[in-house]
Design an enzyme around this catalytic site. Structure first.
Site, PDB file in Angstrom:
ATOM      1  N   HIS A 266       0.852  -1.183   0.000  1.00  0.00           N
ATOM      2  CA  HIS A 266       0.000   0.000   0.000  1.00  0.00           C
ATOM      3  C   HIS A 266       0.892   1.239   0.000  1.00  0.00           C
ATOM      4  CE1 HIS A 266       1.155  -0.629   4.168  1.00  0.00           C
ATOM      5  NE2 HIS A 266       1.073   0.696   4.280  1.00  0.00           N
TER       6      HIS A 266
ATOM      7  N   HIS B 264       5.745   5.982  -0.812  1.00  0.00           N
ATOM      8  CA  HIS B 264       6.479   4.763  -1.145  1.00  0.00           C
ATOM      9  C   HIS B 264       5.615   3.539  -0.856  1.00  0.00           C
ATOM     10  CE1 HIS B 264       7.012   5.154   3.173  1.00  0.00           C
ATOM     11  NE2 HIS B 264       7.207   3.844   3.207  1.00  0.00           N
TER      12      HIS B 264
END
Length: 191
Positions: A37, A121
Site C-alpha cells: 500500500h 512509497h
C-alpha cells in the site's frame, strides 16, 4: 485499541510485479504482496473515539477524482543502518493534496501532528541488522532498471494492523471512493 493508518491500495497486478524484487537479501522480512500500500497518514494505536472521528472526517472529505499513482524506482530508508526497502512513488500535486487532507482530518480527529516529511512509497521489506548497507546496495544494483509502474487509485482506505513489529497483515476497515471511483482498487496498469 486499534492500530490505524490511511493509504492507497495497490492493485493485484502491480503487487505481482513488485513481488519480483523479493528475495536475496539477508535480514529482510518481506511484506506480503497483498499488504502492499501507499501510506498517506500513519496514526498508530488510537482510541475508539479518535477512530470514529477519523472515519467520519474521511467519509466527508472533499470529493476528488481518481488519481494516477506512479512507482518509479527502488530505494532503502536508513542509509548506513538500512531499515526498509521500498518502491518510490512520484509525489504528484494530486497525491500530496490527498495526503495533506488526511493529515488535516487526522488532526481534527485528535491525532498529534505527523512530524516526518511525507515520502510516498510502497514498503517491500523491513530490514534488521543482518541487512548491511553493502548487501542493500548490491540488491539494488542487481535489480537493474526499474520499469515505471502506474495505476489509477479510485479510493483511499482506512487500514488496521494487528499488533506486531510491522509488515501486516493489514485489513481495510473502511473505504472512501474518489468521485467517479468505484469501491475496487485501480484496474489500470501500464509500464
Amino acid at each position: 485499541m486499534p492500530r490505524l493508518f490511511t493509504g492507497l491500495e495497490i492493485p493485484a497486478e502491480i503487487a505481482e510485479r513488485l513481488s519480483f524484487f523479493r528475495g536475496g537479501l539477508p535480514g529482510a522480512r518481506w511484506i506480503e504482496p497483498s499488504d502492499y500500500h501507499v501510506t498517506l497518514r500513519f496514526l498508530g494505536e488510537v482510541d475508539d473515539v479518535l477512530a470514529a472521528d477519523l472515519d467520519a472526517g474521511l467519509a466527508e472529505a472533499r470529493p476528488r477524482p481518481p488519481l494516477t499513482v506512479t512507482l518509479d524506482g527502488l530505494a532503502a530508508f536508513g542509509g548506513d543502518k538500512p531499515r526498509a526497502l521500498y518502491a518510490s512513488v512520484v509525489a504528484t500535486p494530486e497525491l500530496i493534496a490527498v495526503q495533506e487532507e488526511h493529515e488535516r482530518i487526522a488532526r481534527r480527529a485528535g491525532a498529534e501532528p505527523e512530524r516526518r516529511k511525507f515520502t510516498p512509497h510502497v514498503t517491500l521489506a523491513r530490514l534488521n541488522r543482518e541487512a548491511t548497507p553493502e548487501a542493500v546496495a548490491h540488491l539494488l544494483a542487481q535489480a537493474g532498471v526499474f520499469p515505471r509502474l502506474s495505476f489509477t487509485a479510485r479510493r483511499a482506505a482506512l487500514y488496521s494492523a494487528r499488533t506486531s513489529r510491522g509488515g501486516g497483515p493489514y485489513l481495510v476497515e473502511a473505504a472512501y471512493p474518489f468521485v467517479g471511483g468505484e469501491c475496487g482498487t485501480g484496474e489500470d496498469a501500464d509500464g
